[in-house]
Every structure is written in C-alpha cells, then in structure tokens.
Design a protein around this motif. Structure first.
Motif, PDB file in Angstrom:
ATOM      1  N   CYS A   1      -0.358   1.558  13.084  1.00 50.24           N
ATOM      2  CA  CYS A   1       0.222   0.721  11.877  1.00 50.24           C
ATOM      3  C   CYS A   1       0.113   0.943  10.797  1.00 50.24           C
ATOM      4  CB  CYS A   1       0.552  -1.118  12.168  1.00 50.24           C
ATOM      5  SG  CYS A   1       1.196  -1.253  10.671  1.00 50.24           S
TER       6      CYS A   1
ATOM      7  N   PRO B   1       0.989  -1.214   0.120  1.00 47.38           N
ATOM      8  CA  PRO B   1       0.230  -0.271  -0.395  1.00 47.38           C
ATOM      9  C   PRO B   1       1.155   1.469  -0.111  1.00 47.38           C
ATOM     10  CG  PRO B   1      -1.081  -1.807   1.674  1.00 47.38           C
ATOM     11  CD  PRO B   1       0.169  -2.035   0.990  1.00 47.38           C
TER      12      PRO B   1
ATOM     13  N   LEU C   1       3.743   3.018  14.846  1.00 50.40           N
ATOM     14  CA  LEU C   1       4.517   1.793  14.607  1.00 50.40           C
ATOM     15  C   LEU C   1       5.230   2.119  13.003  1.00 50.40           C
ATOM     16  CD1 LEU C   1       6.006  -1.393  14.267  1.00 50.40           C
ATOM     17  CD2 LEU C   1       3.357  -2.062  13.426  1.00 50.40           C
ATOM     18  N   VAL C   2       6.890   2.637  12.687  1.00 50.93           N
ATOM     19  CA  VAL C   2       6.950   2.666  11.912  1.00 50.93           C
ATOM     20  C   VAL C   2       8.382   1.185  11.704  1.00 50.93           C
ATOM     21  CG1 VAL C   2       8.951   3.674  10.128  1.00 50.93           C
ATOM     22  CG2 VAL C   2       7.167   5.040  11.279  1.00 50.93           C
TER      23      VAL C   2
ATOM     24  N   VAL D   1      -6.625   0.292   9.091  1.00 47.38           N
ATOM     25  CA  VAL D   1      -7.673   0.790   7.766  1.00 47.38           C
ATOM     26  C   VAL D   1      -7.511   2.068   8.362  1.00 47.38           C
ATOM     27  CG1 VAL D   1      -9.790   0.943   7.211  1.00 47.38           C
ATOM     28  CG2 VAL D   1      -8.369  -1.336   7.694  1.00 47.38           C
TER      29      VAL D   1
ATOM     30  N   LEU E   1      -2.919   3.525   8.039  1.00 43.42           N
ATOM     31  CA  LEU E   1      -4.640   4.502   7.808  1.00 43.42           C
ATOM     32  C   LEU E   1      -5.047   4.088   6.771  1.00 43.42           C
ATOM     33  CD1 LEU E   1      -3.517   7.738  10.021  1.00 43.42           C
ATOM     34  CD2 LEU E   1      -5.793   5.451  10.594  1.00 43.42           C
TER      35      LEU E   1
ATOM     36  N   THR F   1       6.501  -5.954  10.584  1.00 45.09           N
ATOM     37  CA  THR F   1       5.750  -4.773  10.645  1.00 45.09           C
ATOM     38  C   THR F   1       4.680  -5.921  12.214  1.00 45.09           C
ATOM     39  OG1 THR F   1       6.059  -3.685   9.154  1.00 45.09           O
ATOM     40  CG2 THR F   1       4.179  -3.066  10.234  1.00 45.09           C
TER      41      THR F   1
ATOM     42  N   GLY G   1      -4.628 -10.942   0.644  1.00 39.47           N
ATOM     43  CA  GLY G   1      -3.322 -12.286   1.027  1.00 39.47           C
ATOM     44  C   GLY G   1      -2.249 -11.379   0.784  1.00 39.47           C
TER      45      GLY G   1
ATOM     46  N   LEU H   1      -5.103  -4.455  -5.103  1.00 38.21           N
ATOM     47  CA  LEU H   1      -4.919  -3.586  -4.475  1.00 38.21           C
ATOM     48  C   LEU H   1      -5.016  -2.487  -3.858  1.00 38.21           C
ATOM     49  CD1 LEU H   1      -2.858  -3.949  -1.354  1.00 38.21           C
ATOM     50  CD2 LEU H   1      -0.686  -3.036  -2.912  1.00 38.21           C
TER      51      LEU H   1
ATOM     52  N   GLY I   1      -4.990  -9.670   4.898  1.00 40.04           N
ATOM     53  CA  GLY I   1      -4.313  -8.723   4.423  1.00 40.04           C
ATOM     54  C   GLY I   1      -3.054  -9.482   5.050  1.00 40.04           C
ATOM     55  N   ALA I   2      -1.472  -9.276   4.957  1.00 43.21           N
ATOM     56  CA  ALA I   2      -0.319  -9.209   5.278  1.00 43.21           C
ATOM     57  C   ALA I   2      -0.155  -8.967   6.052  1.00 43.21           C
ATOM     58  CB  ALA I   2       1.115  -9.416   4.262  1.00 43.21           C
ATOM     59  N   VAL I   3      -0.020  -8.088   6.363  1.00 39.62           N
ATOM     60  CA  VAL I   3       0.109  -7.243   7.823  1.00 39.62           C
ATOM     61  C   VAL I   3      -0.650  -8.184   9.475  1.00 39.62           C
ATOM     62  CG1 VAL I   3      -0.149  -5.420   8.748  1.00 39.62           C
ATOM     63  CG2 VAL I   3       1.348  -5.017   7.242  1.00 39.62           C
TER      64      VAL I   3
ATOM     65  N   TYR J   1     -17.123  -6.135   7.990  1.00 36.07           N
ATOM     66  CA  TYR J   1     -17.844  -4.640   8.324  1.00 36.07           C
ATOM     67  C   TYR J   1     -18.841  -4.379   7.190  1.00 36.07           C
ATOM     68  CZ  TYR J   1     -14.650  -2.893   4.850  1.00 36.07           C
ATOM     69  OH  TYR J   1     -13.157  -2.501   4.265  1.00 36.07           O
TER      70      TYR J   1
ATOM     71  N   GLY K   1      -8.240  -1.981  -2.260  1.00 34.56           N
ATOM     72  CA  GLY K   1      -8.526  -3.552  -1.151  1.00 34.56           C
ATOM     73  C   GLY K   1      -9.593  -4.242  -1.543  1.00 34.56           C
TER      74      GLY K   1
HETATM   75  P1  NDP Z   1      -3.320  -5.102   2.160  1.00 32.95           P
HETATM   76  O1  NDP Z   1      -2.690  -6.308   2.239  1.00 32.95           O
HETATM   77  O2  NDP Z   1      -3.914  -5.661   3.881  1.00 32.95           O
HETATM   78  O3  NDP Z   1      -3.819  -4.111   2.023  1.00 32.95           O
HETATM   79  C1  NDP Z   1      -4.697  -3.403   2.258  1.00 32.95           C
HETATM   80  C2  NDP Z   1      -6.556  -3.912   3.370  1.00 32.95           C
HETATM   81  O4  NDP Z   1      -6.812  -2.851   3.529  1.00 32.95           O
HETATM   82  C3  NDP Z   1      -7.339  -4.114   2.081  1.00 32.95           C
HETATM   83  O5  NDP Z   1      -7.048  -5.203   1.871  1.00 32.95           O
HETATM   84  C4  NDP Z   1      -8.648  -4.160   3.013  1.00 32.95           C
HETATM   85  O6  NDP Z   1      -9.015  -5.326   3.538  1.00 32.95           O
HETATM   86  C5  NDP Z   1      -8.312  -3.170   3.936  1.00 32.95           C
HETATM   87  N1  NDP Z   1      -9.068  -1.686   3.004  1.00 32.95           N
HETATM   88  C6  NDP Z   1      -9.629  -1.167   4.021  1.00 32.95           C
HETATM   89  N2  NDP Z   1     -10.011   0.644   3.420  1.00 32.95           N
HETATM   90  C7  NDP Z   1      -9.166   0.255   2.103  1.00 32.95           C
HETATM   91  C8  NDP Z   1      -9.690   1.135   1.847  1.00 32.95           C
HETATM   92  N3  NDP Z   1     -10.438   2.576   1.606  1.00 32.95           N
HETATM   93  N4  NDP Z   1      -8.739   0.879   0.281  1.00 32.95           N
HETATM   94  C9  NDP Z   1      -7.884   0.456   0.249  1.00 32.95           C
HETATM   95  N5  NDP Z   1      -7.584  -1.002   1.014  1.00 32.95           N
HETATM   96  C10 NDP Z   1      -8.595  -0.729   1.920  1.00 32.95           C
HETATM   97  O7  NDP Z   1      -1.991  -4.220   3.352  1.00 32.95           O
HETATM   98  P2  NDP Z   1      -0.701  -4.980   4.052  1.00 32.95           P
HETATM   99  O8  NDP Z   1      -1.283  -5.603   4.955  1.00 32.95           O
HETATM  100  O9  NDP Z   1       0.217  -4.246   3.195  1.00 32.95           O
HETATM  101  O10 NDP Z   1      -0.970  -3.529   5.230  1.00 32.95           O
HETATM  102  C11 NDP Z   1      -1.771  -3.059   5.779  1.00 32.95           C
HETATM  103  C12 NDP Z   1      -1.676  -1.746   6.626  1.00 32.95           C
HETATM  104  O11 NDP Z   1       0.072  -1.795   7.173  1.00 32.95           O
HETATM  105  C13 NDP Z   1      -1.847  -0.713   5.585  1.00 32.95           C
HETATM  106  O12 NDP Z   1      -1.987   0.552   6.282  1.00 32.95           O
HETATM  107  C14 NDP Z   1      -0.074  -0.795   5.047  1.00 32.95           C
HETATM  108  O13 NDP Z   1       0.257   0.975   4.713  1.00 32.95           O
HETATM  109  C15 NDP Z   1       0.579  -0.615   7.242  1.00 32.95           C
HETATM  110  N6  NDP Z   1       1.794  -1.029   6.945  1.00 32.95           N
HETATM  111  C16 NDP Z   1       2.665   0.196   8.282  1.00 32.95           C
HETATM  112  C17 NDP Z   1       3.519  -0.405   8.169  1.00 32.95           C
HETATM  113  C18 NDP Z   1       4.064   0.686   9.531  1.00 32.95           C
HETATM  114  O14 NDP Z   1       5.679   1.011   9.289  1.00 32.95           O
HETATM  115  N7  NDP Z   1       3.651   1.229   9.829  1.00 32.95           N
HETATM  116  C19 NDP Z   1       4.586  -0.979   7.643  1.00 32.95           C
HETATM  117  C20 NDP Z   1       4.375  -1.757   6.893  1.00 32.95           C
HETATM  118  C21 NDP Z   1       2.409  -2.029   6.858  1.00 32.95           C
HETATM  119  P3  NDP Z   1     -10.394  -5.088   3.368  1.00 32.95           P
HETATM  120  O15 NDP Z   1     -11.806  -4.960   2.547  1.00 32.95           O
HETATM  121  O16 NDP Z   1     -10.282  -6.438   4.842  1.00 32.95           O
HETATM  122  O17 NDP Z   1     -10.528  -3.797   4.697  1.00 32.95           O
END
Ligand code: NDP
Length: 341
Positions: A248, A45, A279-280, A227, A250, A131, A331, A324, A155-157, A198, A327
C-alpha cells in the motif's frame, strides 16, 4: 479569505517553515459546481510527495501562491448545480488548505450528516478507510481465523486495516508501530491482539511470538505494508506459504533521493509462494458508497474506532503536517476550521 501556500518550491521533506498563511480572493462559483466553506482539512502522507511533483496522481510540483492540495469536508455556501444545495455537507479529494474552495460537481460526494461526525469522512469513512477496506477485503481477501499483520498500525490506514480484518473474520490481528503510546492505542482502542514496538530491542522476536513461528505451523496469512520494503521483508520472513501481501505505501522512503533503491528479495518471494498486490485507492473510488455503508454499521456498533490527531485553525496546519511527515502523528491528521461542525 485565507489559505496556506508554499513560500518557495520544496526539494526535500516539507517542514512547517515551508508554508505561509496568505490572503486571497474567495473563489468564484464554477458553472455546474459549488463553493464550499471548509470545515475540516485532511493531512495525508501523499501530499508531501505531491508538493514535490513525486506523486503518481499529479506529477507536476504544486504551484506557489495557491492552496496546498488536499481532501476536505465542507459546507456548500453557493451552488450552480441542481445536484447540490446550499447547506449540504460535501467531501472532496480536490479541495485545499483554505477557508473556501471551488469544486466541480463531479469532485464532490454529498455527505449524510446523521451517519457519523463529519471529520470521519476524512479518516475511517474517507480515503484512508477505503484504502484499508480495499486491501483487506478486495485484494488480500482475508478469511476466517487467519493471522493478519499491518504496520503504521496507529495511523488512519493501518488502524482501519486491522479493525476491518477483524470485522471480516481474522483470528489474530497484529500491528507494528513506533513507541509505547502508539502500541497502547492500537491494542486498547483498535482492539488488535498485539502491537509490537519496532523501536524496542528484540522487536523481531516479539513479532515472531505474536504471529507464531512459520516453521512450527504459525505465521502470517496476509499482511498489509504501509512503511517500507524492509518491513515487507520482515512480514515475508514471518509468513506462511502462499501468504498474500498488500503493498500500500512506502512512507519511510518517500523522501529518499532514489526511491528505486528498495528491492524485495525475489528468492524469498518464490520460497514463500507469495502473492503480492499493489494497491492504488483510485481504483476503488467507484466503490466508496458501498464501503461507507458497510463501515458506518461498524462505526455504530463500535467495531471501527475514530482516532484523530487534530489541530484547530488554518495557522496550525503546517505544524501538524510536519508532525505527520516525521511520523509523530497518532491517528488521522485533521485540521478543524470549524470545530463545532
Ligand atoms: P499514518 O497516519 O499511518 O502516518 C504515517 C506513519 O508511518 C507514521 O505515523 C509512522 O508510524 C510511520 N512511519 C514509519 N517510518 C516513517 C518515516 N520515515 N516517516 C514518516 N512516517 C513513518 O499515514 P496514513 O495512515 O495516512 O497512510 C499509511 C500509508 O498508506 C502511507 O504509506 C500512505 O502513503 C499509504 N497510502 C496509500 C494509498 C494507496 O492508494 N496505495 C492510499 C492512502 C494511503 P510509526 O511511528 O508507527 O512507524
């Protein structure tokens, strides 16, 4: 060689049409570095924000005519450093959407091919897994028997966070995800106790049932927010006193015009005596090997599951990235340039 570049600067959420596959010269091998043939590309993302110059790690928009930045796993085809040999498998956060990338030695982590499938180093053993581990074990410090809540749970995280919380002793692990397919995966493959959809009416009541009513001694001990501030508020409303919350991501707000418009209710934080941790993941890069050693054991005994949303070939990267961004992924999003690797 071929690479994926932006056709023009992006000012909004990137779409598949914003990208083009173009020809370019294979990069030269830098002094003290390597050239790697890319086997797998990670789609994450943060790249959507990065392309527009809205990511904390790199405030300038991505240049045109260059490979889209991203993490990769590759095989070294040329080396000018004694630390890395031709044929070594490496991971780098500074790769790109290209068939070949030039990397400095410091940008590479050498991979043990026997540990796990190589693409796992982009997901559960990669930056998303690190993460999750950092948030659960180092910030929230999950304890035996506690109730843990995470969203974007398919998702992955999010998926890794729930599994790691369980592995570290959580008594009840609850996820929130969008749609029955994702929720089914979270419960069946990741082994969460419950995943609440949700997108269904009445989901807030279902969430309260799953975590227990704080007024009756139930509730969330620790939550992991991926989220939005709205979702974090829902977690807080279902929290026990002294809840620990990891902030983590938004992801629902990354493409809003004004990202400052998403406050948390200070009164709620006070009333819950909440402790929140930003968290970073960069802060935890020095502990990557420690995490991989712990997580590889979980992978081996089936307590950490790899689920990938995979596309094959460079040409397929833009469409998977659009999925991606919307959303719709299930995985970890990975593009395989050499599926046999
Ligand atoms: P995901 O594979 O989980 O993809 C994002 C998921 O967020 C989507 O599949 C969707 O799942 C949900 N989502 C909810 N609302 C939206 C929207 N408006 N647009 C897009 N997706 C939405 O991603 P990751 O596992 O790679 O990352 C998860 C989070 O962790 C992200 O916010 C990412 O930026 C953050 N992150 C932060 C890090 C840090 O250092 N702080 C490091 C790595 C990642 P659903 O349909 O279930 O809602």
């Amino acid at each position: 060689m071929r690479l994926v570049a932006l056709k023009a600067p992006v000012t909004d959420k990137p779409r598949a049409d914003d990208f083009a596959v173009i020809n370019a010269d294979r990069p030269a091998c830098p002094d003290g570095g390597v050239v790697a043939r890319v086997l797998f590309i990670s789609l994450d993302p943060y790249v959507g924000s990065r392309l527009r110059g809205r990511h904390m790690g790199e405030p300038a928009p991505a240049p045109l005519d260059e490979a889209i930045p991203g993490a990769i796993v590759g095989e070294v085809v040329e080396s000018r450093t004694p630390a890395i040999k031709e044929g070594d498998a490496v991971h780098s956060m500074n790769g790109g959407w290209a068939e070949f990338v030039a990397l400095g030695e410091a940008d590479c982590r050498r991979l043990d091919r026997a540990l796990a499938p190589l693409s796992a180093h982009l997901g559960v053993l990669g930056m998303p897994g690190l993460t999750a581990w950092a948030g659960v074990s180092q910030l929230a410090k999950i304890e035996d028997g506690e109730t843990f809540l995470v969203d974007a749970a398919a998702g992955a995280v999010g998926g890794s966070a729930g599994q790691i919380a369980r592995n570290l002793g959580a008594g009840t692990v609850v996820g929130v995800a969008g749609g029955p397919e994702k929720c089914g995966l979270v419960e069946r493959e990741y082994g969460f106790d419950r995943c609440v959809d949700y997108k269904r009416d009445g989901w807030r009541d279902a969430l309260r049932d799953a975590v227990g009513d704080p007024a009756a001694g139930g509730g969330v001990d620790a939550f992991f927010e991926n989220v939005s501030a709205d979702m974090a508020t829902t977690a807080l409303l279902n929290a026990k006193p002294c809840v620990r919350g990891v902030l983590c991501g938004l992801v629902a707000n990354y493409h809003d015009a004004d990202q400052a418009q998403h406050p948390l209710n200070a009164g709620l934080l006070i009333g819950k005596r909440a402790q929140l941790f930003g968290l970073v993941v960069y802060d935890f890069y020095p502990r990557w090997d420690e995490y991989v050693a712990e997580a590889a054991a979980w992978l081996r005994d089936g307590r950490l599951t790899i689920v990938e949303d995979r596309a094959e070939g460079l040409d397929a990267a833009p469409a998977l990235f659009e999925k991606l961004m919307d959303g719709r992924n299930i995985g970890k999003c990975v593009v395989a340039l050499d599926p046999d690797a």
